[in-house]
Enzyme design. Structure first.
Site, mmCIF file in Angstrom:
data_model
loop_
_atom_site.group_PDB
_atom_site.id
_atom_site.type_symbol
_atom_site.label_atom_id
_atom_site.label_comp_id
_atom_site.label_asym_id
_atom_site.label_seq_id
_atom_site.Cartn_x
_atom_site.Cartn_y
_atom_site.Cartn_z
ATOM 1 N N LYS A 105 109.576 70.411 -83.273
ATOM 2 C CA LYS A 105 109.843 70.381 -81.823
ATOM 3 C C LYS A 105 109.827 68.956 -81.310
ATOM 4 O O LYS A 105 110.515 68.618 -80.370
ATOM 5 C CB LYS A 105 108.693 71.095 -81.089
ATOM 6 C CG LYS A 105 108.723 72.570 -81.040
ATOM 7 C CD LYS A 105 107.468 73.059 -80.305
ATOM 8 C CE LYS A 105 106.878 74.260 -80.978
ATOM 9 N NZ LYS A 105 105.547 74.629 -80.540
ATOM 10 N N LYS B 88 110.347 68.164 -92.076
ATOM 11 C CA LYS B 88 110.453 69.507 -91.478
ATOM 12 C C LYS B 88 111.104 69.412 -90.095
ATOM 13 O O LYS B 88 110.961 68.394 -89.405
ATOM 14 C CB LYS B 88 109.076 70.178 -91.388
ATOM 15 C CG LYS B 88 108.207 69.671 -90.271
ATOM 16 C CD LYS B 88 107.100 70.651 -89.889
ATOM 17 C CE LYS B 88 106.352 70.079 -88.695
ATOM 18 N NZ LYS B 88 105.339 70.860 -88.095
ATOM 19 N N LYS C 132 99.740 63.070 -86.317
ATOM 20 C CA LYS C 132 99.663 63.100 -84.846
ATOM 21 C C LYS C 132 98.998 61.845 -84.314
ATOM 22 O O LYS C 132 99.352 61.357 -83.239
ATOM 23 C CB LYS C 132 98.900 64.351 -84.378
ATOM 24 C CG LYS C 132 99.701 65.637 -84.490
ATOM 25 C CD LYS C 132 100.267 66.069 -83.145
ATOM 26 C CE LYS C 132 101.266 67.194 -83.243
ATOM 27 N NZ LYS C 132 100.707 68.521 -83.145
HETATM 28 P P1 TYM Z 1 103.217 75.445 -84.186
HETATM 29 O O1 TYM Z 1 103.204 75.811 -82.749
HETATM 30 O O2 TYM Z 1 103.463 74.013 -84.538
HETATM 31 O O3 TYM Z 1 104.270 76.310 -84.981
HETATM 32 C C1 TYM Z 1 104.296 77.732 -84.934
HETATM 33 C C2 TYM Z 1 104.628 78.282 -86.308
HETATM 34 O O4 TYM Z 1 105.892 77.788 -86.765
HETATM 35 C C3 TYM Z 1 105.769 77.266 -88.082
HETATM 36 N N1 TYM Z 1 106.753 76.176 -88.252
HETATM 37 C C4 TYM Z 1 107.696 76.138 -89.213
HETATM 38 N N2 TYM Z 1 107.992 76.986 -90.214
HETATM 39 C C5 TYM Z 1 109.026 76.658 -91.027
HETATM 40 N N3 TYM Z 1 109.780 75.537 -90.868
HETATM 41 C C6 TYM Z 1 109.515 74.649 -89.886
HETATM 42 N N4 TYM Z 1 110.271 73.555 -89.741
HETATM 43 C C7 TYM Z 1 108.421 74.935 -88.993
HETATM 44 N N5 TYM Z 1 107.895 74.295 -87.919
HETATM 45 C C8 TYM Z 1 106.875 75.076 -87.476
HETATM 46 C C9 TYM Z 1 104.337 76.771 -88.147
HETATM 47 O O5 TYM Z 1 103.886 76.642 -89.483
HETATM 48 C C10 TYM Z 1 103.601 77.845 -87.385
HETATM 49 O O6 TYM Z 1 103.334 78.940 -88.241
HETATM 50 N N6 TYM Z 1 98.374 75.109 -85.412
HETATM 51 C C11 TYM Z 1 99.462 76.049 -85.236
HETATM 52 C C12 TYM Z 1 99.178 77.105 -84.173
HETATM 53 C C13 TYM Z 1 97.924 77.875 -84.398
HETATM 54 C C14 TYM Z 1 97.743 78.930 -85.334
HETATM 55 C C15 TYM Z 1 96.420 79.374 -85.142
HETATM 56 C C16 TYM Z 1 98.578 79.510 -86.295
HETATM 57 C C17 TYM Z 1 96.759 77.746 -83.712
HETATM 58 N N7 TYM Z 1 95.865 78.639 -84.159
HETATM 59 C C18 TYM Z 1 95.884 80.395 -85.916
HETATM 60 C C19 TYM Z 1 98.028 80.541 -87.066
HETATM 61 C C20 TYM Z 1 96.721 80.962 -86.879
HETATM 62 C C21 TYM Z 1 100.686 75.274 -84.777
HETATM 63 O O7 TYM Z 1 100.569 74.196 -84.242
HETATM 64 O O8 TYM Z 1 101.857 75.941 -84.891
#
Ligand code: TYM
Length: 336
Positions: free
Chosen positions: A202, A199, A116
């Site tokens: 978004k 991966k 990032k």
């Molecule tokens: P975020 O918003 O980037 O993504 C949400 C969830 O989607 C999963 N993910 C994927 N899984 C498989 N293949 C992909 N290409 C892919 N892209 C995204 C992410 O692993 C995630 O599970 N930091 C976290 C949000 C968060 C969180 C938490 C999660 C904040 N606090 C506490 C669990 C527990 C995030 O940015 O997810």
């Protein structure tokens, strides 16, 4: 300290634009299934989204859209606590306390911070650096047993565990040490359609790289037709040699519920064109009911506000109990 006897699940996603197929297959689909057996909390992590500059009106809109998408995917607010991170002040408060149990070196090693800060060179703010501490607070605040996430969050989960173990070691048993729950069937990391060693994200620049949950069927077909494969011309499951084909097979399996062996038998002696088209069709079949439910939920902002207000109340009650214990363990005088 749990209010119920079922193990607790916590997870969340950032309201930074629409979700991708990767978010759904890697995380959200598992959340929906986990509601059967676990005591679940699902959070829209808006404070995390602020680590990247957001336009206020757009952010507000993204928050309601993501809430509507949670509902459309099958998160049931009667069974799970669905809430907004910024509505429960204890997340930020616990993050401060946990920051004093986290080493700079641990944060410097986080690959997401490195990525990032490359992407946002003009805004490498302290929040981007301490992001994993807020995430640890999210999880530890509810005595979470299991955290269903994609593989990209594994390192953050390990840090949350280390912080919990460290705190418990110094002050006595306080936090449940959480376990990550990461899918193993190829959807833990759904790949970018244009660059299948990365991966699906978004934030990918090319629209063709990512399938969004609200993409129209014709758009999904177009994206899969243009997916990058290779010139070998055989459909095998060879992730290192044929990452594009392996990704399509993984998505087809996840969308149809069939195994890899069945997938290889189904596509044996076929061309990539058929694999791409059938994967697109399977994805459209998966997304179509979500999309129609989404339209109705998203149109009813009043209902979304009510759901979030009730979720925040439920989350606060639970968070307050844990905060009271943490504060006491640390030697800060209680408030009541
Ligand atoms: P975020 O918003 O980037 O993504 C949400 C969830 O989607 C999963 N993910 C994927 N899984 C498989 N293949 C992909 N290409 C892919 N892209 C995204 C992410 O692993 C995630 O599970 N930091 C976290 C949000 C968060 C969180 C938490 C999660 C904040 N606090 C506490 C669990 C527990 C995030 O940015 O997810």
């Amino acid at each position: 300290m749990n209010l119920t006897t079922r193990p607790t699940v916590f997870s969340g996603a950032q309201p930074t634009g629409q979700l991708t197929l990767g978010n759904y297959l890697g995380a959200m689909r598992t959340w929906v299934q986990m509601q059967e057996q676990y005591d679940c909390l699902f959070c829209v992590v808006d404070l995390h989204a602020l680590t990247v500059r957001q336009e206020p009106e757009q952010l507000r809109n993204n928050i309601y859209e993501l809430t509507a998408l949670y509902l459309a995917c099958g998160i049931d607010p009667e069974r799970s606590v669905l809430f907004l991170q910024s509505h429960v002040a204890a997340h930020a408060e616990l993050a401060w306390l946990l920051a004093t149990f986290t080493q700079m070196g641990e944060l410097e090693r986080m690959t997401q911070f490195k990525d990032k800060s490359q992407q946002h060179k003009h805004n490498i703010n302290a929040g981007l650096f301490t992001y994993p501490i807020l995430m640890a607070a999210d999880i530890l605040l509810y005595q979470t047993h299991k955290v269903p996430v994609g593989e990209d969050q594994k390192q953050h989960l390990e840090l949350a565990r280390d912080i919990a173990i460290r705190f418990n070691g110094l002050y006595g048993p306080t936090f449940q040490v959480p376990e990550p729950l990461i899918g193993t069937d190829g959807v833990a990391r759904v790949k970018d359609l244009q660059n299948p060693t990365k991966k699906m994200s978004k934030s990918a620049e090319s629209d063709l790289a990512k399938v969004m949950l609200l993409d129209e069927p014709a758009v999904v077909v177009k994206k899969f037709k243009k997916a990058v494969t290779d010139t070998l011309g055989v459909i095998r499951y060879e992730e290192s040699e044929q990452p594009g084909v392996a990704n399509l097979l993984n998505i087809w399996c996840a969308a149809t519920g069939q195994s890899r062996v069945e997938a290889l038998a189904h596509f044996d002696h076929n061309q990539y064109g058929k694999l791409k088209l059938e994967t697109a069709e399977a994805v459209n079949a998966l997304l179509s009911p979500i999309q129609s439910r989404f339209q109705a939920f998203n149109a009813d902002r009043e209902m979304l506000r009510r759901v979030l207000a009730r979720g925040a109340e439920q989350a606060r009650q639970r968070a307050d109990q844990v905060m009271a214990r943490v504060v006491e363990q640390l030697g800060l005088p209680g408030r009541s």
